[in-house]
Design a protein around this motif. Structure first.
Motif, PDB file in Angstrom:
ATOM      1  N   ALA A 194      -3.207   8.732 -75.177  1.00 39.42           N
ATOM      2  CA  ALA A 194      -4.074   7.574 -74.960  1.00 39.42           C
ATOM      3  C   ALA A 194      -5.313   7.999 -74.192  1.00 39.42           C
ATOM      4  O   ALA A 194      -5.246   8.848 -73.294  1.00 39.42           O
ATOM      5  N   VAL A 195      -6.442   7.399 -74.546  1.00 39.83           N
ATOM      6  CA  VAL A 195      -7.713   7.638 -73.863  1.00 39.83           C
ATOM      7  C   VAL A 195      -8.232   6.302 -73.347  1.00 39.83           C
ATOM      8  O   VAL A 195      -8.326   5.331 -74.114  1.00 39.83           O
ATOM      9  N   PHE A 196      -8.543   6.249 -72.062  1.00 40.04           N
ATOM     10  CA  PHE A 196      -9.083   5.038 -71.438  1.00 40.04           C
ATOM     11  C   PHE A 196     -10.418   5.357 -70.783  1.00 40.04           C
ATOM     12  O   PHE A 196     -10.598   6.433 -70.209  1.00 40.04           O
ATOM     13  N   LYS A 197     -11.339   4.409 -70.864  1.00 43.31           N
ATOM     14  CA  LYS A 197     -12.614   4.507 -70.165  1.00 43.31           C
ATOM     15  C   LYS A 197     -12.493   3.769 -68.836  1.00 43.31           C
ATOM     16  O   LYS A 197     -12.132   2.589 -68.808  1.00 43.31           O
ATOM     17  N   THR A 198     -12.792   4.455 -67.744  1.00 40.27           N
ATOM     18  CA  THR A 198     -12.791   3.812 -66.436  1.00 40.27           C
ATOM     19  C   THR A 198     -14.210   3.395 -66.086  1.00 40.27           C
ATOM     20  O   THR A 198     -15.186   4.079 -66.445  1.00 40.27           O
ATOM     21  N   VAL A 199     -14.345   2.288 -65.373  1.00 41.79           N
ATOM     22  CA  VAL A 199     -15.659   1.777 -64.998  1.00 41.79           C
ATOM     23  C   VAL A 199     -15.640   1.351 -63.533  1.00 41.79           C
ATOM     24  O   VAL A 199     -14.587   1.047 -62.976  1.00 41.79           O
TER      25      VAL A 199
ATOM     26  N   GLY B  96     -20.867   2.657 -63.517  1.00 37.35           N
ATOM     27  CA  GLY B  96     -20.512   4.056 -63.663  1.00 37.35           C
ATOM     28  C   GLY B  96     -19.231   4.190 -64.475  1.00 37.35           C
ATOM     29  O   GLY B  96     -18.333   3.350 -64.369  1.00 37.35           O
ATOM     30  N   THR B  97     -19.138   5.210 -65.308  1.00 33.47           N
ATOM     31  CA  THR B  97     -17.990   5.357 -66.206  1.00 33.47           C
ATOM     32  C   THR B  97     -17.308   6.707 -65.997  1.00 33.47           C
ATOM     33  O   THR B  97     -17.916   7.669 -65.527  1.00 33.47           O
ATOM     34  N   GLY B  98     -16.037   6.748 -66.343  1.00 37.56           N
ATOM     35  CA  GLY B  98     -15.235   7.962 -66.349  1.00 37.56           C
ATOM     36  C   GLY B  98     -14.192   7.849 -67.448  1.00 37.56           C
ATOM     37  O   GLY B  98     -14.230   6.928 -68.264  1.00 37.56           O
ATOM     38  N   GLU B  99     -13.233   8.760 -67.469  1.00 37.13           N
ATOM     39  CA  GLU B  99     -12.210   8.759 -68.517  1.00 37.13           C
ATOM     40  C   GLU B  99     -10.860   9.167 -67.942  1.00 37.13           C
ATOM     41  O   GLU B  99     -10.794   9.958 -66.997  1.00 37.13           O
ATOM     42  N   ILE B 100      -9.818   8.601 -68.528  1.00 32.58           N
ATOM     43  CA  ILE B 100      -8.439   8.978 -68.212  1.00 32.58           C
ATOM     44  C   ILE B 100      -7.711   9.240 -69.520  1.00 32.58           C
ATOM     45  O   ILE B 100      -7.671   8.368 -70.401  1.00 32.58           O
ATOM     46  N   MET B 101      -7.175  10.442 -69.677  1.00 37.31           N
ATOM     47  CA  MET B 101      -6.351  10.797 -70.826  1.00 37.31           C
ATOM     48  C   MET B 101      -4.893  10.813 -70.382  1.00 37.31           C
ATOM     49  O   MET B 101      -4.574  11.352 -69.314  1.00 37.31           O
ATOM     50  N   VAL B 102      -4.017  10.242 -71.196  1.00 36.09           N
ATOM     51  CA  VAL B 102      -2.602  10.132 -70.833  1.00 36.09           C
ATOM     52  C   VAL B 102      -1.748  10.675 -71.977  1.00 36.09           C
ATOM     53  O   VAL B 102      -1.870  10.222 -73.124  1.00 36.09           O
TER      54      VAL B 102
ATOM     55  N   VAL C  55      -4.909  13.131 -67.257  1.00 37.85           N
ATOM     56  CA  VAL C  55      -6.087  13.971 -67.053  1.00 37.85           C
ATOM     57  C   VAL C  55      -7.265  13.046 -66.797  1.00 37.85           C
ATOM     58  O   VAL C  55      -7.624  12.240 -67.667  1.00 37.85           O
ATOM     59  N   ARG C  56      -7.835  13.168 -65.625  1.00 38.17           N
ATOM     60  CA  ARG C  56      -8.920  12.263 -65.235  1.00 38.17           C
ATOM     61  C   ARG C  56     -10.240  13.011 -65.163  1.00 38.17           C
ATOM     62  O   ARG C  56     -10.308  14.135 -64.660  1.00 38.17           O
ATOM     63  N   HIS C  57     -11.301  12.361 -65.679  1.00 33.28           N
ATOM     64  CA  HIS C  57     -12.654  12.899 -65.626  1.00 33.28           C
ATOM     65  C   HIS C  57     -13.553  11.889 -64.927  1.00 33.28           C
ATOM     66  O   HIS C  57     -13.483  10.690 -65.207  1.00 33.28           O
ATOM     67  N   GLY C  58     -14.395  12.375 -64.035  1.00 27.42           N
ATOM     68  CA  GLY C  58     -15.282  11.491 -63.286  1.00 27.42           C
ATOM     69  C   GLY C  58     -14.889  11.433 -61.822  1.00 27.42           C
ATOM     70  O   GLY C  58     -13.781  11.814 -61.432  1.00 27.42           O
ATOM     71  N   ARG C  59     -15.799  10.899 -61.012  1.00 26.72           N
ATOM     72  CA  ARG C  59     -15.594  10.874 -59.566  1.00 26.72           C
ATOM     73  C   ARG C  59     -15.003   9.558 -59.086  1.00 26.72           C
ATOM     74  O   ARG C  59     -15.005   9.264 -57.896  1.00 26.72           O
ATOM     75  N   HIS C  60     -14.524   8.718 -59.991  1.00 30.09           N
ATOM     76  CA  HIS C  60     -13.886   7.473 -59.589  1.00 30.09           C
ATOM     77  C   HIS C  60     -12.707   7.221 -60.522  1.00 30.09           C
ATOM     78  O   HIS C  60     -12.388   8.043 -61.370  1.00 30.09           O
ATOM     79  N   GLY C  61     -12.051   6.081 -60.368  1.00 29.52           N
ATOM     80  CA  GLY C  61     -10.902   5.760 -61.218  1.00 29.52           C
ATOM     81  C   GLY C  61      -9.629   6.459 -60.769  1.00 29.52           C
ATOM     82  O   GLY C  61      -8.802   6.833 -61.606  1.00 29.52           O
ATOM     83  N   SER C  62      -9.463   6.653 -59.464  1.00 27.06           N
ATOM     84  CA  SER C  62      -8.265   7.316 -58.958  1.00 27.06           C
ATOM     85  C   SER C  62      -7.013   6.541 -59.361  1.00 27.06           C
ATOM     86  O   SER C  62      -6.993   5.310 -59.365  1.00 27.06           O
TER      87      SER C  62
ATOM     88  N   ASP D 109      -3.087  -1.325 -67.578  1.00 20.13           N
ATOM     89  CA  ASP D 109      -3.331  -2.560 -66.842  1.00 20.13           C
ATOM     90  C   ASP D 109      -4.352  -2.338 -65.727  1.00 20.13           C
ATOM     91  O   ASP D 109      -5.231  -3.181 -65.495  1.00 20.13           O
ATOM     92  N   HIS D 110      -4.264  -1.201 -65.048  1.00 18.60           N
ATOM     93  CA  HIS D 110      -5.204  -0.884 -63.966  1.00 18.60           C
ATOM     94  C   HIS D 110      -6.627  -0.740 -64.513  1.00 18.60           C
ATOM     95  O   HIS D 110      -7.582  -1.260 -63.921  1.00 18.60           O
ATOM     96  N   VAL D 111      -6.772  -0.035 -65.631  1.00 15.86           N
ATOM     97  CA  VAL D 111      -8.099   0.173 -66.214  1.00 15.86           C
ATOM     98  C   VAL D 111      -8.713  -1.157 -66.638  1.00 15.86           C
ATOM     99  O   VAL D 111      -9.892  -1.435 -66.368  1.00 15.86           O
ATOM    100  N   VAL D 112      -7.930  -2.005 -67.314  1.00 19.06           N
ATOM    101  CA  VAL D 112      -8.454  -3.290 -67.776  1.00 19.06           C
ATOM    102  C   VAL D 112      -8.784  -4.190 -66.591  1.00 19.06           C
ATOM    103  O   VAL D 112      -9.799  -4.910 -66.601  1.00 19.06           O
ATOM    104  N   ASP D 113      -7.958  -4.167 -65.545  1.00 19.21           N
ATOM    105  CA  ASP D 113      -8.257  -4.964 -64.350  1.00 19.21           C
ATOM    106  C   ASP D 113      -9.561  -4.514 -63.703  1.00 19.21           C
ATOM    107  O   ASP D 113     -10.344  -5.343 -63.209  1.00 19.21           O
ATOM    108  N   ASP D 114      -9.808  -3.206 -63.688  1.00 16.73           N
ATOM    109  CA  ASP D 114     -11.071  -2.709 -63.143  1.00 16.73           C
ATOM    110  C   ASP D 114     -12.253  -3.212 -63.966  1.00 16.73           C
ATOM    111  O   ASP D 114     -13.304  -3.558 -63.412  1.00 16.73           O
ATOM    112  N   VAL D 115     -12.080  -3.253 -65.279  1.00 16.97           N
ATOM    113  CA  VAL D 115     -13.153  -3.774 -66.135  1.00 16.97           C
ATOM    114  C   VAL D 115     -13.413  -5.245 -65.826  1.00 16.97           C
ATOM    115  O   VAL D 115     -14.563  -5.690 -65.734  1.00 16.97           O
ATOM    116  N   LEU D 116     -12.340  -6.020 -65.658  1.00 11.38           N
ATOM    117  CA  LEU D 116     -12.501  -7.438 -65.318  1.00 11.38           C
ATOM    118  C   LEU D 116     -13.216  -7.602 -63.984  1.00 11.38           C
ATOM    119  O   LEU D 116     -14.051  -8.508 -63.819  1.00 11.38           O
ATOM    120  N   HIS D 117     -12.901  -6.725 -63.021  1.00  6.08           N
ATOM    121  CA  HIS D 117     -13.581  -6.797 -61.723  1.00  6.08           C
ATOM    122  C   HIS D 117     -15.067  -6.476 -61.874  1.00  6.08           C
ATOM    123  O   HIS D 117     -15.928  -7.134 -61.264  1.00  6.08           O
TER     124      HIS D 117
END
Length: 376
Positions: free
Chosen positions: A127-132, A148-154, A164-171, A199-207
């Motif tokens: 799975a690939v998710f975009k973090t914001v 700002g955007t990043g990525e999380i591969m699962v 696998v996380r890319h970017g300086r945020h989305g811990s 769920d965490h990624v989508v909640d961040d998008v909603l925020h």
């Protein structure tokens, strides 16, 4: 040694020898920026390596993935959650060999800049998710970005989760803490981690959408204020661009999450599937909000441009009215300034006073008429 040759060499080695080879290659590569908050104190890409058994955290392996996997599989229960941050090709080659990850998925995880998706490679889900995240006003002024955007591969297997996380945020630290506070759900296995991350990624998008709503409302108030024509259109276009970025991060996830909720997968527990349906509903709601905000920004931009045109028309009318008033004395003075000798009015005693009076009456009449019609 070229990077591709190093990867092939490490991949051909065994698990233990491969890890030793990674350590040797790591000493040869450029120093790691230890000031980066996402890197581990050892300077490697491994952020955390933990085995969970029956929903409880077990400190197996001391952070060594190979040792942790060996102990876990020897006991025949539990799963490993390995968290990485921007691993190099050499570092991830041994991880891919350890968990038998598909080469195409490995390439996507290392290179990043992928489209959000959920794919199945044999018994493993990728799975690939975009973090914001919402950028502060000071950062926005300096960098020109609102989001700002990043990525999380699962990678999700029967007894492992590799993130696998890319970017300086989305811990993923908050996700891990939240799941550890609910042992019953974490006991469902790796699919519970996949749901927690989604769920965490989508909640961040909603925020972020909520933060953008505040920015849009502020611009809307400024546009429709008395001096709203002073708002720069350059403040509206970045918001539209970032809404497009949010849409790219969310829309591709709708269909895969719907499949995870309705279609049985070997690595997805039946008890977790309804939770993916809830995340899919959140994605649909967020997508609708993004579309609504985009339409609202279009309306605000059109209204702003319309107000600019109205203001320009008002200025043009004022200029035209004053030009018409000034034309009267210009015409009279131009006629009597031609210096022709046989002009009968020139030697008249009251000619000057009459000319000045006619000019004043004509100018006052025009001024009053333009004022009445709203031109002045």
């Amino acid at each position: 040694m070229p990077k591709t040759d190093s990867v092939r060499r490490v991949t051909r080695l065994g698990r233990v020898r491969g890890l030793r080879e990674v350590a040797r290659l790591a000493r040869r590569r450029r120093p790691v920026d230890l000031s980066h908050h996402a890197r581990s104190p050892l300077g490697s890409s491994v952020v955390d390596c933990v085995v969970y058994r029956e929903g409880a955290r077990v400190h197996d392996g001391g952070g060594d993935p190979a040792e942790a996997v060996e102990r876990m599989r020897r006991k025949g229960s539990g799963f490993l959650w390995l968290g990485l941050h921007e691993p190099t090709d050499e570092e991830f080659a041994v991880i891919a060999e350890l968990f038998h990850l598909h080469p195409l998925a490995v390439e996507d995880a290392v290179e990043a800049h992928q489209r959000p998706k959920v794919e199945r490679y044999g018994e493993t889900l990728f799975a690939v998710f975009k973090t914001v995240r919402h950028v502060g006003r000071e950062e926005f002024v300096a960098g020109g970005e609102v989001v700002g955007t990043g990525e999380i591969m699962v990678f999700v297997g029967e007894d492992f989760v590799v993130t696998v996380r890319h970017g300086r945020h989305g811990s993923l630290g908050p996700v891990r803490e939240h799941l550890e506070s609910e042992p019953a759900r974490l006991a469902q296995g790796p699919s519970a981690v996949l749901h927690g991350i989604a769920d965490h990624v989508v909640d961040d998008v909603l925020h972020v959408i909520e933060e953008l709503e505040g920015d849009i409302e502020q611009i809307e108030a400024e546009v429709f204020a008395e001096n709203g024509t002073r708002v720069e259109p350059g403040r509206i276009y970045p918001l539209k661009r970032e809404l497009l970025e949010l849409r790219r991060a969310l829309v591709p996830l709708g269909h895969p999450l719907h499949l995870l909720a309705g279609r049985p997968y070997p690595v997805v527990a039946a008890e977790i599937r309804p939770y993916f349906r809830d995340v899919s509903d959140h994605v649909s709601r967020a997508t609708e909000q993004i579309s609504a905000f985009d339409d609202l920004l279009n309306s605000i931009l059109q209204a702003h441009l319309a107000r600019i045109r109205v203001a320009q028309n008002e200025d043009l009318r004022k200029i035209t009215a004053w030009a018409a008033i000034i034309a009267v004395p210009t015409m009279v003075c131009g006629v009597y300034g031609m210096n022709f000798a046989p002009m009968p009015e020139l030697p008249w005693r009251y000619g000057y006073g009459l000319a000045v009076g006619v000019i004043a009456v004509a100018c006052l009449t025009l001024h009053r008429g333009f004022k009445r019609n709203g031109w002045l």
